[in-house]
Design a protein around this motif. Structure first.
Motif, PDB file in Angstrom:
ATOM      1  N   GLN A  33       0.817  -1.208   0.000  1.00  0.00           N
ATOM      2  CA  GLN A  33       0.000   0.000   0.000  1.00  0.00           C
ATOM      3  C   GLN A  33       0.851   1.258   0.000  1.00  0.00           C
ATOM      4  OE1 GLN A  33      -2.628  -0.546   3.289  1.00  0.00           O
ATOM      5  NE2 GLN A  33      -4.107  -1.726   2.109  1.00  0.00           N
ATOM      6  N   THR A  34       2.016   1.207   0.620  1.00  0.00           N
ATOM      7  CA  THR A  34       2.886   2.373   0.654  1.00  0.00           C
ATOM      8  C   THR A  34       3.826   2.404  -0.550  1.00  0.00           C
ATOM      9  OG1 THR A  34       4.543   1.182   1.958  1.00  0.00           O
ATOM     10  CG2 THR A  34       2.856   2.385   3.168  1.00  0.00           C
ATOM     11  N   ASN A  35       3.916   1.260  -1.299  1.00  0.00           N
ATOM     12  CA  ASN A  35       4.826   1.142  -2.428  1.00  0.00           C
ATOM     13  C   ASN A  35       6.267   1.396  -2.020  1.00  0.00           C
ATOM     14  OD1 ASN A  35       2.963   0.435  -4.347  1.00  0.00           O
ATOM     15  ND2 ASN A  35       2.524   2.539  -4.919  1.00  0.00           N
ATOM     16  N   THR A  36       6.575   1.221  -0.740  1.00  0.00           N
ATOM     17  CA  THR A  36       7.918   1.400  -0.248  1.00  0.00           C
ATOM     18  C   THR A  36       8.357   0.124   0.435  1.00  0.00           C
ATOM     19  OG1 THR A  36       7.548   3.760   0.124  1.00  0.00           O
ATOM     20  CG2 THR A  36       9.420   2.762   1.246  1.00  0.00           C
ATOM     21  N   ILE A  37       9.442  -0.481  -0.049  1.00  0.00           N
ATOM     22  CA  ILE A  37       9.898  -1.752   0.451  1.00  0.00           C
ATOM     23  C   ILE A  37      11.309  -1.592   1.008  1.00  0.00           C
ATOM     24  CG2 ILE A  37      10.274  -4.189  -0.122  1.00  0.00           C
ATOM     25  CD1 ILE A  37       7.414  -3.257  -0.489  1.00  0.00           C
ATOM     26  N   ILE A  38      11.575  -2.224   2.127  1.00  0.00           N
ATOM     27  CA  ILE A  38      12.914  -2.233   2.690  1.00  0.00           C
ATOM     28  C   ILE A  38      13.535  -3.586   2.411  1.00  0.00           C
ATOM     29  CG2 ILE A  38      14.286  -2.007   4.779  1.00  0.00           C
ATOM     30  CD1 ILE A  38      12.113  -0.288   5.949  1.00  0.00           C
ATOM     31  N   THR A  39      14.683  -3.630   1.776  1.00  0.00           N
ATOM     32  CA  THR A  39      15.311  -4.901   1.447  1.00  0.00           C
ATOM     33  C   THR A  39      15.897  -5.528   2.685  1.00  0.00           C
ATOM     34  OG1 THR A  39      17.492  -3.975   1.028  1.00  0.00           O
ATOM     35  CG2 THR A  39      15.956  -3.968  -0.809  1.00  0.00           C
ATOM     36  N   SER A  40      16.111  -6.843   2.628  1.00  0.00           N
ATOM     37  CA  SER A  40      16.662  -7.558   3.762  1.00  0.00           C
ATOM     38  C   SER A  40      18.174  -7.426   3.830  1.00  0.00           C
ATOM     39  CB  SER A  40      16.315  -9.051   3.656  1.00  0.00           C
ATOM     40  OG  SER A  40      16.852  -9.581   2.462  1.00  0.00           O
ATOM     41  N   THR A  41      18.789  -6.891   2.771  1.00  0.00           N
ATOM     42  CA  THR A  41      20.230  -6.843   2.727  1.00  0.00           C
ATOM     43  C   THR A  41      20.795  -5.463   3.059  1.00  0.00           C
ATOM     44  OG1 THR A  41      20.074  -6.400   0.357  1.00  0.00           O
ATOM     45  CG2 THR A  41      20.351  -8.690   1.036  1.00  0.00           C
ATOM     46  N   GLN A  42      19.945  -4.459   3.142  1.00  0.00           N
ATOM     47  CA  GLN A  42      20.419  -3.138   3.478  1.00  0.00           C
ATOM     48  C   GLN A  42      19.225  -2.316   3.943  1.00  0.00           C
ATOM     49  OE1 GLN A  42      22.063  -2.314  -0.412  1.00  0.00           O
ATOM     50  NE2 GLN A  42      20.283  -1.142  -0.996  1.00  0.00           N
ATOM     51  N   ASP A  43      19.525  -1.100   4.393  1.00  0.00           N
ATOM     52  CA  ASP A  43      18.470  -0.278   4.964  1.00  0.00           C
ATOM     53  C   ASP A  43      17.907   0.722   3.972  1.00  0.00           C
ATOM     54  OD1 ASP A  43      18.717  -1.509   7.418  1.00  0.00           O
ATOM     55  OD2 ASP A  43      20.326  -0.170   8.057  1.00  0.00           O
ATOM     56  N   THR A  44      18.186   0.544   2.685  1.00  0.00           N
ATOM     57  CA  THR A  44      17.698   1.454   1.656  1.00  0.00           C
ATOM     58  C   THR A  44      16.250   1.140   1.319  1.00  0.00           C
ATOM     59  OG1 THR A  44      19.917   1.573   0.699  1.00  0.00           O
ATOM     60  CG2 THR A  44      18.076   2.322  -0.673  1.00  0.00           C
ATOM     61  N   GLU A  45      15.422   2.171   1.260  1.00  0.00           N
ATOM     62  CA  GLU A  45      14.030   1.984   0.884  1.00  0.00           C
ATOM     63  C   GLU A  45      13.918   2.026  -0.634  1.00  0.00           C
ATOM     64  OE1 GLU A  45      11.674   4.875   2.866  1.00  0.00           O
ATOM     65  OE2 GLU A  45      11.719   3.826   4.786  1.00  0.00           O
ATOM     66  N   LEU A  46      13.224   1.027  -1.179  1.00  0.00           N
ATOM     67  CA  LEU A  46      13.060   0.947  -2.622  1.00  0.00           C
ATOM     68  C   LEU A  46      11.666   1.391  -3.013  1.00  0.00           C
ATOM     69  CD1 LEU A  46      14.687  -2.541  -3.373  1.00  0.00           C
ATOM     70  CD2 LEU A  46      15.790  -0.307  -3.205  1.00  0.00           C
ATOM     71  N   GLU A  47      11.582   2.264  -4.016  1.00  0.00           N
ATOM     72  CA  GLU A  47      10.292   2.702  -4.529  1.00  0.00           C
ATOM     73  C   GLU A  47       9.866   1.730  -5.631  1.00  0.00           C
ATOM     74  OE1 GLU A  47       8.392   5.101  -3.405  1.00  0.00           O
ATOM     75  OE2 GLU A  47       9.814   5.722  -1.877  1.00  0.00           O
ATOM     76  N   LEU A  48       8.889   0.885  -5.322  1.00  0.00           N
ATOM     77  CA  LEU A  48       8.427  -0.128  -6.259  1.00  0.00           C
ATOM     78  C   LEU A  48       6.952   0.060  -6.551  1.00  0.00           C
ATOM     79  CD1 LEU A  48      10.208  -3.201  -4.622  1.00  0.00           C
ATOM     80  CD2 LEU A  48      11.029  -1.822  -6.538  1.00  0.00           C
ATOM     81  N   VAL A  49       6.531  -0.282  -7.751  1.00  0.00           N
ATOM     82  CA  VAL A  49       5.148  -0.086  -8.176  1.00  0.00           C
ATOM     83  C   VAL A  49       4.345  -1.378  -8.110  1.00  0.00           C
ATOM     84  CG1 VAL A  49       3.632   0.702 -10.030  1.00  0.00           C
ATOM     85  CG2 VAL A  49       5.847   1.810  -9.678  1.00  0.00           C
ATOM     86  N   SER A  50       4.920  -2.450  -8.629  1.00  0.00           N
ATOM     87  CA  SER A  50       4.173  -3.705  -8.743  1.00  0.00           C
ATOM     88  C   SER A  50       4.829  -4.875  -8.019  1.00  0.00           C
ATOM     89  CB  SER A  50       4.010  -4.081 -10.228  1.00  0.00           C
ATOM     90  OG  SER A  50       3.337  -3.065 -10.937  1.00  0.00           O
ATOM     91  N   SER A  51       5.806  -4.603  -7.186  1.00  0.00           N
ATOM     92  CA  SER A  51       6.590  -5.695  -6.607  1.00  0.00           C
ATOM     93  C   SER A  51       6.627  -5.656  -5.088  1.00  0.00           C
ATOM     94  CB  SER A  51       8.025  -5.638  -7.140  1.00  0.00           C
ATOM     95  OG  SER A  51       8.039  -5.636  -8.542  1.00  0.00           O
ATOM     96  N   PHE A  52       6.857  -6.843  -4.543  1.00  0.00           N
ATOM     97  CA  PHE A  52       7.054  -6.995  -3.102  1.00  0.00           C
ATOM     98  C   PHE A  52       8.368  -7.739  -2.888  1.00  0.00           C
ATOM     99  CE2 PHE A  52       6.850  -9.837   0.583  1.00  0.00           C
ATOM    100  CZ  PHE A  52       6.612  -8.943   1.603  1.00  0.00           C
ATOM    101  N   VAL A  53       9.291  -7.130  -2.152  1.00  0.00           N
ATOM    102  CA  VAL A  53      10.564  -7.763  -1.838  1.00  0.00           C
ATOM    103  C   VAL A  53      10.433  -8.474  -0.497  1.00  0.00           C
ATOM    104  CG1 VAL A  53      13.001  -7.381  -1.295  1.00  0.00           C
ATOM    105  CG2 VAL A  53      11.910  -6.084  -3.135  1.00  0.00           C
ATOM    106  N   PHE A  54      10.777  -9.745  -0.473  1.00  0.00           N
ATOM    107  CA  PHE A  54      10.670 -10.506   0.763  1.00  0.00           C
ATOM    108  C   PHE A  54      11.645  -9.967   1.803  1.00  0.00           C
ATOM    109  CE2 PHE A  54       9.173 -13.493  -2.498  1.00  0.00           C
ATOM    110  CZ  PHE A  54       7.945 -13.851  -1.940  1.00  0.00           C
TER     111      PHE A  54
END
Length: 230
Positions: A33-54
């Motif tokens: 819903q926020t289209n903002t994902i935090i990766t498990s390998t670093q603290d960088t927030e990714l702006e994604l439209v159609s994806s979910f990073v585990f």
């Protein structure tokens, strides 16, 4: 009679998976819903439209299937390159040919920033013979890989990738209800992300736009860092 019992058993198993998939879909939707994902390998927030990073990238359990050339396809074929999985079947009337066409168009762009292979996972082994899978891949893109196997092998892998499927109907005209999502696997064999289709118009077939697909995958790949201990 044995054939009907097999289809019924597969359908029932698929319905159970669909129920589990529904729970997963709700969880993924909340995360997106926020289209903002935090990766498990670093603290960088990714702006994604159609994806979910585990949150945690996990390796796939051992599997052994067969590709369109009759060769064994196992976890080792995922090493040293990115893999984009999509499930379906060659008799699919809508989602599969549409998605395969979109992937064919997007493929050159996806290769610009990474060594990536597209893998079509057929969940209709009864009809999708080696020859049929080869013809299907040659029609869309000969560089794509098509794999399949018995349902006993397919169910665990599809579930692990975040997909579900179920046979509907009897005799030769049965359909296969299946996920329209894609799964992105890293060069170290880890399940990294799910790319999910969206529909802006009620009743319209949900699709992943090539623009969003390419942008999301490029962003995920650029920000992925393998666990040195894996």
């Amino acid at each position: 009679m044995e054939k009907k019992l097999l289809l019924i058993a597969v359908a029932l198993s698929g319905l159970v998976l669909l129920g589990l998939g529904g729970v997963t879909a709700v969880q993924l939707q909340k995360s997106q819903q926020t289209n903002t994902i935090i990766t498990s390998t670093q603290d960088t927030e990714l702006e994604l439209v159609s994806s979910f990073v585990f949150p945690i990238a996990k390796p796939l359990a051992p599997f052994s299937l067969t590709d369109q050339y009759g060769n064994a396809f196992t976890n080792s074929q995922l090493n040293d390159k990115w893999s984009l999985f999509f499930i379906g079947y060659t008799s699919c009337p809508d989602v599969c040919p549409t998605t395969m066409g979109k992937l064919t168009a997007a493929y050159p762009k996806l290769l610009e920033n990474a060594d990536l292979q597209v893998i079509f996972l057929s969940v209709d082994p009864q009809r999708d013979t080696q020859a049929k899978l080869l013809s299907y891949m040659n029609f869309f893109n000969p560089e794509f890989i098509a794999i399949t196997g018995e349902h006993a092998q397919l169910f665990p892998l599809t579930r692990e990738l975040g997909f579900v499927y179920a046979m509907i109907g009897e005799e030769e005209d049965y359909l296969v209800n299946h996920s329209a999502s894609m799964a992105l696997i890293s060069p170290d064999g880890n399940k990294v992300a799910i790319i999910k289709p969206k529909s802006s118009v009620p009743g319209k077939l949900p699709l992943i736009s090539n623009k969003n697909l390419i942008a999301d995958i490029q962003t995920i790949i650029a920000n992925y860092k393998a666990d040195p201990s894996s």
